[in-house]
Design an enzyme around this catalytic site. Structure first.
Site, PDB file in Angstrom:
ATOM      1  N   GLN A 100     -59.872  17.298  61.606  1.00 41.76           N
ATOM      2  CA  GLN A 100     -60.024  16.562  60.342  1.00 41.76           C
ATOM      3  C   GLN A 100     -61.486  16.168  60.142  1.00 41.76           C
ATOM      4  O   GLN A 100     -61.842  15.648  59.096  1.00 41.76           O
ATOM      5  CB  GLN A 100     -59.172  15.290  60.389  1.00 41.76           C
ATOM      6  CG  GLN A 100     -57.690  15.557  60.525  1.00 41.76           C
ATOM      7  CD  GLN A 100     -56.957  14.268  60.889  1.00 41.76           C
ATOM      8  OE1 GLN A 100     -56.551  13.501  60.030  1.00 41.76           O
ATOM      9  NE2 GLN A 100     -56.779  14.030  62.178  1.00 41.76           N
ATOM     10  N   ASN A 101     -62.302  16.415  61.160  1.00 39.06           N
ATOM     11  CA  ASN A 101     -63.694  15.975  61.088  1.00 39.06           C
ATOM     12  C   ASN A 101     -64.523  16.929  60.236  1.00 39.06           C
ATOM     13  O   ASN A 101     -64.299  18.136  60.255  1.00 39.06           O
ATOM     14  CB  ASN A 101     -64.291  15.870  62.497  1.00 39.06           C
ATOM     15  CG  ASN A 101     -63.549  14.857  63.340  1.00 39.06           C
ATOM     16  OD1 ASN A 101     -62.784  14.059  62.792  1.00 39.06           O
ATOM     17  ND2 ASN A 101     -63.742  14.891  64.637  1.00 39.06           N
ATOM     18  N   HIS A 118     -60.503  19.178  56.476  1.00 41.18           N
ATOM     19  CA  HIS A 118     -61.025  18.333  55.399  1.00 41.18           C
ATOM     20  C   HIS A 118     -62.405  18.778  54.923  1.00 41.18           C
ATOM     21  O   HIS A 118     -63.083  18.020  54.231  1.00 41.18           O
ATOM     22  CB  HIS A 118     -61.059  16.868  55.844  1.00 41.18           C
ATOM     23  CG  HIS A 118     -59.688  16.297  56.064  1.00 41.18           C
ATOM     24  ND1 HIS A 118     -59.456  15.124  56.739  1.00 41.18           N
ATOM     25  CD2 HIS A 118     -58.453  16.757  55.694  1.00 41.18           C
ATOM     26  CE1 HIS A 118     -58.150  14.870  56.773  1.00 41.18           C
ATOM     27  NE2 HIS A 118     -57.518  15.857  56.161  1.00 41.18           N
ATOM     28  N   CYS A 146     -75.485  22.851  39.396  1.00 40.53           N
ATOM     29  CA  CYS A 146     -75.242  24.220  39.852  1.00 40.53           C
ATOM     30  C   CYS A 146     -76.170  25.177  39.102  1.00 40.53           C
ATOM     31  O   CYS A 146     -76.206  25.172  37.872  1.00 40.53           O
ATOM     32  CB  CYS A 146     -73.779  24.559  39.577  1.00 40.53           C
ATOM     33  SG  CYS A 146     -73.340  26.268  39.859  1.00 40.53           S
ATOM     34  N   SER A 193     -55.898   8.443  63.971  1.00 39.74           N
ATOM     35  CA  SER A 193     -54.991   7.324  63.709  1.00 39.74           C
ATOM     36  C   SER A 193     -53.617   7.787  63.237  1.00 39.74           C
ATOM     37  O   SER A 193     -52.695   6.993  63.161  1.00 39.74           O
ATOM     38  CB  SER A 193     -55.608   6.407  62.648  1.00 39.74           C
ATOM     39  OG  SER A 193     -55.905   7.165  61.487  1.00 39.74           O
TER      40      SER A 193
HETATM   41  C1  BV8 Z   1     -52.833  15.883  49.896  1.00 37.95           C
HETATM   42  C2  BV8 Z   1     -62.577  12.799  53.307  1.00 37.95           C
HETATM   43  C3  BV8 Z   1     -51.413  16.901  48.328  1.00 37.95           C
HETATM   44  C4  BV8 Z   1     -63.668  11.938  53.400  1.00 37.95           C
HETATM   45  C5  BV8 Z   1     -60.504  12.523  54.331  1.00 37.95           C
HETATM   46  C6  BV8 Z   1     -47.969   8.365  51.253  1.00 37.95           C
HETATM   47  C7  BV8 Z   1     -47.351   9.058  52.287  1.00 37.95           C
HETATM   48  C8  BV8 Z   1     -47.846  10.264  52.736  1.00 37.95           C
HETATM   49  C9  BV8 Z   1     -48.975  10.827  52.160  1.00 37.95           C
HETATM   50  C10 BV8 Z   1     -49.592  10.150  51.144  1.00 37.95           C
HETATM   51  C11 BV8 Z   1     -49.088   8.943  50.684  1.00 37.95           C
HETATM   52  N1  BV8 Z   1     -49.905   8.503  49.676  1.00 37.95           N
HETATM   53  C12 BV8 Z   1     -50.909   9.408  49.512  1.00 37.95           C
HETATM   54  C13 BV8 Z   1     -50.722  10.419  50.387  1.00 37.95           C
HETATM   55  C14 BV8 Z   1     -51.573  11.592  50.545  1.00 37.95           C
HETATM   56  C15 BV8 Z   1     -52.894  11.322  51.200  1.00 37.95           C
HETATM   57  C16 BV8 Z   1     -52.670  10.464  52.424  1.00 37.95           C
HETATM   58  O1  BV8 Z   1     -52.349  10.919  53.493  1.00 37.95           O
HETATM   59  N2  BV8 Z   1     -52.886   9.160  52.308  1.00 37.95           N
HETATM   60  C17 BV8 Z   1     -52.618   8.257  53.410  1.00 37.95           C
HETATM   61  C18 BV8 Z   1     -53.863   7.444  53.702  1.00 37.95           C
HETATM   62  C19 BV8 Z   1     -51.405   7.449  53.062  1.00 37.95           C
HETATM   63  N3  BV8 Z   1     -53.406  12.608  51.570  1.00 37.95           N
HETATM   64  C20 BV8 Z   1     -54.107  13.360  50.727  1.00 37.95           C
HETATM   65  O2  BV8 Z   1     -54.427  12.968  49.618  1.00 37.95           O
HETATM   66  C21 BV8 Z   1     -54.461  14.733  51.214  1.00 37.95           C
HETATM   67  N4  BV8 Z   1     -54.113  15.692  50.245  1.00 37.95           N
HETATM   68  O3  BV8 Z   1     -51.928  15.245  50.374  1.00 37.95           O
HETATM   69  O4  BV8 Z   1     -52.668  16.879  48.969  1.00 37.95           O
HETATM   70  C22 BV8 Z   1     -51.502  16.023  47.122  1.00 37.95           C
HETATM   71  C23 BV8 Z   1     -52.278  16.421  46.068  1.00 37.95           C
HETATM   72  C24 BV8 Z   1     -52.296  15.617  44.912  1.00 37.95           C
HETATM   73  C25 BV8 Z   1     -51.602  14.403  44.886  1.00 37.95           C
HETATM   74  C26 BV8 Z   1     -50.848  14.016  45.987  1.00 37.95           C
HETATM   75  C27 BV8 Z   1     -50.801  14.839  47.122  1.00 37.95           C
HETATM   76  C28 BV8 Z   1     -55.943  14.851  51.410  1.00 37.95           C
HETATM   77  C29 BV8 Z   1     -56.380  14.041  52.583  1.00 37.95           C
HETATM   78  C30 BV8 Z   1     -57.860  14.242  52.782  1.00 37.95           C
HETATM   79  C31 BV8 Z   1     -58.432  13.076  53.350  1.00 37.95           C
HETATM   80  N5  BV8 Z   1     -59.838  13.282  53.583  1.00 37.95           N
HETATM   81  N6  BV8 Z   1     -61.764  12.573  54.378  1.00 37.95           N
HETATM   82  C32 BV8 Z   1     -64.655  12.326  54.408  1.00 37.95           C
HETATM   83  O5  BV8 Z   1     -64.394  12.635  55.553  1.00 37.95           O
HETATM   84  O6  BV8 Z   1     -65.789  12.201  53.957  1.00 37.95           O
HETATM   85  S1  BV8 Z   1     -59.654  11.388  55.257  1.00 37.95           S
HETATM   86  C33 BV8 Z   1     -60.439  10.788  56.579  1.00 37.95           C
HETATM   87  O7  BV8 Z   1     -59.314  10.428  57.385  1.00 37.95           O
HETATM   88  C34 BV8 Z   1     -61.277  11.677  57.411  1.00 37.95           C
HETATM   89  O8  BV8 Z   1     -61.330  12.993  57.023  1.00 37.95           O
HETATM   90  C35 BV8 Z   1     -60.608  11.587  58.762  1.00 37.95           C
HETATM   91  O9  BV8 Z   1     -60.776  12.697  59.551  1.00 37.95           O
HETATM   92  C36 BV8 Z   1     -59.172  11.400  58.366  1.00 37.95           C
HETATM   93  C37 BV8 Z   1     -58.265  10.956  59.406  1.00 37.95           C
HETATM   94  O10 BV8 Z   1     -58.756   9.784  59.984  1.00 37.95           O
HETATM   95  P1  BV8 Z   1     -58.916   9.734  61.547  1.00 37.95           P
HETATM   96  O11 BV8 Z   1     -59.657  10.940  61.951  1.00 37.95           O
HETATM   97  O12 BV8 Z   1     -57.595   9.530  62.129  1.00 37.95           O
HETATM   98  O13 BV8 Z   1     -59.912   8.500  61.726  1.00 37.95           O
HETATM   99  P2  BV8 Z   1     -59.556   6.948  61.918  1.00 37.95           P
HETATM  100  O14 BV8 Z   1     -60.840   6.187  61.806  1.00 37.95           O
HETATM  101  O15 BV8 Z   1     -58.468   6.538  61.037  1.00 37.95           O
HETATM  102  O16 BV8 Z   1     -58.981   6.838  63.404  1.00 37.95           O
HETATM  103  C38 BV8 Z   1     -59.754   7.108  64.533  1.00 37.95           C
HETATM  104  C39 BV8 Z   1     -58.840   7.023  65.735  1.00 37.95           C
HETATM  105  O17 BV8 Z   1     -59.583   7.421  66.869  1.00 37.95           O
HETATM  106  C40 BV8 Z   1     -58.322   5.614  66.022  1.00 37.95           C
HETATM  107  O18 BV8 Z   1     -56.925   5.695  66.336  1.00 37.95           O
HETATM  108  C41 BV8 Z   1     -59.101   5.165  67.252  1.00 37.95           C
HETATM  109  O19 BV8 Z   1     -58.331   4.344  68.135  1.00 37.95           O
HETATM  110  C42 BV8 Z   1     -59.395   6.473  67.915  1.00 37.95           C
HETATM  111  N7  BV8 Z   1     -60.641   6.499  68.698  1.00 37.95           N
HETATM  112  C43 BV8 Z   1     -61.844   5.940  68.414  1.00 37.95           C
HETATM  113  N8  BV8 Z   1     -62.744   6.280  69.335  1.00 37.95           N
HETATM  114  C44 BV8 Z   1     -62.111   7.072  70.222  1.00 37.95           C
HETATM  115  C45 BV8 Z   1     -60.769   7.211  69.831  1.00 37.95           C
HETATM  116  N9  BV8 Z   1     -59.862   7.904  70.542  1.00 37.95           N
HETATM  117  C46 BV8 Z   1     -60.319   8.528  71.652  1.00 37.95           C
HETATM  118  N10 BV8 Z   1     -61.591   8.480  72.073  1.00 37.95           N
HETATM  119  C47 BV8 Z   1     -62.513   7.751  71.400  1.00 37.95           C
HETATM  120  N11 BV8 Z   1     -63.793   7.712  71.854  1.00 37.95           N
HETATM  121 ZN    ZN Z   2     -71.233  26.133  38.775  1.00 35.65          ZN
END
Ligand code: BV8
Ligand code: ZN
Length: 246
Positions: A100-101, A118, A146, A193
């Site tokens: 997802q990164n 992503h 563009c 997460s």
């Molecule tokens: C889609 C872009 C169809 C930015 C990102 C209700 C239910 C289900 C789904 C949905 C819902 N409501 C809305 C939705 C859909 C939505 C969604 O999931 N929302 C959630 C929040 C409820 N999803 C979408 O919209 C996706 N598209 O579904 O298309 C559609 C189309 C139209 C209309 C409806 C549906 C698109 C999702 C794209 C998201 N893009 N990024 C950017 O990166 O610039 S999200 C963002 O979150 C990042 O990309 C990131 O990678 C991703 C996931 O987060 P994590 O990687 O998990 O990061 P986080 O900080 O949360 O957690 C880190 C974890 O690591 C922690 O647990 C921590 O303890 C741990 N950690 C920390 N350090 C360490 C570690 N573990 C081990 N070692 C360490 N050192």
């Molecule tokens: Zn263009």
């Protein structure tokens, strides 16, 4: 004395699908999203990572991603990224990384069998015409246009909330699971997460495909009960010692 952390046994019959999240890059110095002090705390997600946010203030969005480009370029892959490269070298086509990164660190470490679910910080595309995404390392102070269509605004090649993931990426994962299910299939989620779909649904899909499910995470995430094996700790420390070969 605490028991030694569980280790994952791999052999020549194992298929391994790995899903990584922001925590994998935390030890490289890249902030995660949802922690206190994480990216979404200082930058409301709907303003900087949604099509509506881009339409309302594209300059703000470009400042956010330009800063992330600058930071990511200054960071290096860590032992967690490199451990996944080593395992890919052992398993070959029985390995697939879905990340997802968007920071590009897996690719810089040497991961090749990979889908960037992503998008990638260092690609841009036109918000208007169908020009293919292209490499773009620049930090933009103003909103770039563009040069192909002449009118569209450029945007980072990132999947924002409410946008569809590339269906080719999802199909590649499905095809991998389909092949894996006839042998030993392991699904490993690392440092995520488990809150963002569809990536968060992969563990359930893996279970349906008969996969053994593992999680390595610094703290137990919300969906930990979906995993058969949970190893708590930092991925950069755990992953290099995580495998045994049968
Ligand atoms: C889609 C872009 C169809 C930015 C990102 C209700 C239910 C289900 C789904 C949905 C819902 N409501 C809305 C939705 C859909 C939505 C969604 O999931 N929302 C959630 C929040 C409820 N999803 C979408 O919209 C996706 N598209 O579904 O298309 C559609 C189309 C139209 C209309 C409806 C549906 C698109 C999702 C794209 C998201 N893009 N990024 C950017 O990166 O610039 S999200 C963002 O979150 C990042 O990309 C990131 O990678 C991703 C996931 O987060 P994590 O990687 O998990 O990061 P986080 O900080 O949360 O957690 C880190 C974890 O690591 C922690 O647990 C921590 O303890 C741990 N950690 C920390 N350090 C360490 C570690 N573990 C081990 N070692 C360490 N050192
Ligand atoms: Zn263009």
């Amino acid at each position: 004395m605490a028991p030694p952390p569980a280790r994952l046994r791999l052999d020549g019959e194992t298929w391994l699908l790995v899903l990584t999240g922001a925590g994998v890059s935390a030890e490289s110095g890249i902030p995660t999203f949802r922690a206190a002090g994480g990216l979404w705390e200082s930058h409301p997600v709907e303003q900087v990572a949604s099509p509506e946010g881009f339409a309302a203030d594209p300059a703000l969005v470009w400042r956010f991603y330009s800063e992330r480009r600058r930071k990511a370029r200054a960071c290096e892959p860590n032992p967690g990224h490199r451990a996944l490269v080593a395992i890919e070298e052992r398993l070959g086509d029985r390995f697939l990384l879905a990340t997802q990164n968007v920071d590009g660190l897996h690719g810089r470490a040497g991961s090749r069998r990979m889908v960037e679910l992503h998008g990638n910080l260092f690609l841009s595309r036109c918000a208007r015409c169908d020009r293919a995404p292209f490499p773009d390392e620049q930090e933009h102070d103003s909103v770039p246009r563009c040069e192909v269509c002449g009118t569209g605004l450029l945007r980072p090649h990132i999947v924002w909330f409410g946008e569809w993931l590339d269906p080719a990426h999802l199909q590649r994962i499905e095809a991998f699971m389909e092949e894996a299910r006839s042998e030993r299939f392991v699904f490993l989620a690392v440092a995520t997460s488990g809150l963002v779909y569809p990536a968060a649904g992969l563990v359930s899909a893996a279970r349906r495909a008969g996969g053994e499910t593992w999680l390595v995470n610094a703290e137990p995430p919300e969906n930990r009960l979906l995993f058969e094996h949970v190893v708590e700790g930092q991925s950069g420390r755990i992953l290099p010692e995580f495998w045994t070969w049968a």
